[in-house]
Structure formats: structure tokens, C-alpha cells
Design an enzyme around this catalytic site. Sequence first.
Site, mmCIF file in Angstrom:
data_model
loop_
_atom_site.group_PDB
_atom_site.id
_atom_site.type_symbol
_atom_site.label_atom_id
_atom_site.label_comp_id
_atom_site.label_asym_id
_atom_site.label_seq_id
_atom_site.Cartn_x
_atom_site.Cartn_y
_atom_site.Cartn_z
ATOM 1 N N ASP A 151 -1.777 -5.407 6.593
ATOM 2 C CA ASP A 151 -2.862 -5.941 5.771
ATOM 3 C C ASP A 151 -3.085 -7.414 6.142
ATOM 4 O OD1 ASP A 151 -4.105 -5.045 2.714
ATOM 5 O OD2 ASP A 151 -4.215 -7.155 3.304
ATOM 6 N N GLY A 201 -10.078 -1.181 -8.527
ATOM 7 C CA GLY A 201 -10.125 -2.393 -7.711
ATOM 8 C C GLY A 201 -10.235 -2.107 -6.223
ATOM 9 N N HIS A 245 -13.548 9.199 8.244
ATOM 10 C CA HIS A 245 -13.979 8.452 7.061
ATOM 11 C C HIS A 245 -13.968 9.336 5.817
ATOM 12 C CE1 HIS A 245 -15.996 5.277 4.766
ATOM 13 N NE2 HIS A 245 -16.489 6.313 4.093
ATOM 14 N N HIS A 250 -7.418 4.444 1.781
ATOM 15 C CA HIS A 250 -6.262 3.762 2.376
ATOM 16 C C HIS A 250 -5.129 3.694 1.382
ATOM 17 C CE1 HIS A 250 -8.873 0.692 0.528
ATOM 18 N NE2 HIS A 250 -7.774 0.010 0.253
ATOM 19 N N HIS A 295 -1.744 1.525 0.440
ATOM 20 C CA HIS A 295 -0.962 0.304 0.621
ATOM 21 C C HIS A 295 0.512 0.707 0.621
ATOM 22 C CE1 HIS A 295 -4.351 -2.476 -0.486
ATOM 23 N NE2 HIS A 295 -4.770 -1.394 -1.117
ATOM 24 N N CYS A 299 -13.410 2.032 9.603
ATOM 25 C CA CYS A 299 -13.854 2.863 10.736
ATOM 26 C C CYS A 299 -13.913 2.002 12.001
ATOM 27 C CB CYS A 299 -15.215 3.492 10.453
ATOM 28 S SG CYS A 299 -15.137 4.959 9.398
HETATM 29 P P1 5GP Z 1 -8.389 -2.408 -1.601
HETATM 30 O O1 5GP Z 1 -8.598 -3.583 -2.501
HETATM 31 O O2 5GP Z 1 -9.694 -1.793 -1.178
HETATM 32 O O3 5GP Z 1 -7.431 -1.384 -2.170
HETATM 33 O O4 5GP Z 1 -7.638 -2.944 -0.329
HETATM 34 C C1 5GP Z 1 -8.293 -3.404 0.799
HETATM 35 C C2 5GP Z 1 -7.264 -4.153 1.617
HETATM 36 O O5 5GP Z 1 -7.769 -4.355 2.911
HETATM 37 C C3 5GP Z 1 -6.926 -5.531 1.036
HETATM 38 O O6 5GP Z 1 -5.522 -5.605 0.753
HETATM 39 C C4 5GP Z 1 -7.340 -6.503 2.150
HETATM 40 O O7 5GP Z 1 -6.464 -7.590 2.289
HETATM 41 C C5 5GP Z 1 -7.348 -5.607 3.374
HETATM 42 N N1 5GP Z 1 -8.310 -6.003 4.402
HETATM 43 C C6 5GP Z 1 -9.613 -6.346 4.207
HETATM 44 N N2 5GP Z 1 -10.203 -6.611 5.382
HETATM 45 C C7 5GP Z 1 -9.246 -6.447 6.344
HETATM 46 C C8 5GP Z 1 -9.270 -6.589 7.776
HETATM 47 O O8 5GP Z 1 -10.282 -6.906 8.405
HETATM 48 N N3 5GP Z 1 -8.110 -6.349 8.421
HETATM 49 C C9 5GP Z 1 -6.956 -5.973 7.763
HETATM 50 N N4 5GP Z 1 -5.874 -5.759 8.510
HETATM 51 N N5 5GP Z 1 -6.923 -5.827 6.423
HETATM 52 C C10 5GP Z 1 -8.043 -6.056 5.726
HETATM 53 ZN ZN ZN Z 2 -14.766 4.307 7.207
#
Ligand code: 5GP
Ligand code: ZN
Length: 118
Positions: free
Chosen positions: A28, A88, A44, A95, A97, A5
Site C-alpha cells: 500500500d 470507507g 475488475h 481489494h 488489506h 486495473c
Molecule cells: P480503500 O480505502 O479503498 O479500502 O483502500 C484503498 C487503498 O489503496 C488505500 O490504503 C490507499 O493507500 C491505497 N492506494 C491508493 N492509491 C494507491 C496507489 O497508487 N498505489 C498503491 N500501492 N496503493 C494505493
Molecule cells: Zn479495476
Amino acid sequence: MCLFCKIVKKEIPSNIILEDENFIAFHDINPKAPVHILAIPKVHVDSFNEAKAELMAGMTTFIQEIAKETRLDESGYRVITNIGEDGGQEVKHLHFHVLGGAKLKWEHISDADPKGYL
Ligand code: 5GP
Ligand code: ZN
């Protein structure tokens, strides 16, 4: 306010690739492939569990635009959303990927015994 957010509100800087009224895509911070983009709704939503079909319709088009913009649509790519503890999910803001830029690995992702049909 959650991390993503804050990225939406530009309170935390990010490398934005594409943005429209409802969605934003940025690189990322810890890429797991040559191209690793995160696509998120501006509103959100905790995870895919809570995502409404209407939101997902928009997200589909948005991710297709990202693929076109980056030419991943030609080379191929993968879309992943992690959900909850076993999935995970670290950031509790929905989000997707978007991964590509090289031939991606596809290996089994758990060493636990197969449960068979539930
Ligand atoms: P999750 O594990 O929740 O599916 O993915 C979270 C993703 O957010 C991870 O791949 C991590 O590298 C990315 N991430 C975490 N903090 C930040 C940030 O501050 N900026 C960006 N651009 N990516 C982030
Ligand atoms: Zn949020």
C-alpha cells in the site's frame, strides 16, 4: 480504467510482492501498519458485494501465500476489505488489506450509537 486495473496492467508502478494468473499483491502506498499489503483480483470486480465464491476461494489461498511469504502467518495479521460508502472504500476495485508486522490495535471504529439487533 480504474486505478488498480492500471496497476494490474503495470501502467502504474507498484511494489509487487506476489503475483499469479488471477491475483496480484503489492505494498500500500500509504501504509497503516509496518506491513500493509493489498491483494486484488486481476479481473475488475467493484467490491466484495460482487465477488463470486469461486474468486474468493482463490483469494483465500492467495492471501495465505502472502502471509507465508512474509512470515505474517507466524506473527499474526489482519485481513480487511472495505465496502461502499460506510465501509470507507476509496478504490472501487475489490481489494483486501493485509496488515501486520506489529501488534495491531482493535478499538471501536464508530462513535455512532449501537443499533442493537436490527
Ligand atoms: P480503500 O480505502 O479503498 O479500502 O483502500 C484503498 C487503498 O489503496 C488505500 O490504503 C490507499 O493507500 C491505497 N492506494 C491508493 N492509491 C494507491 C496507489 O497508487 N498505489 C498503491 N500501492 N496503493 C494505493
Ligand atoms: Zn479495476
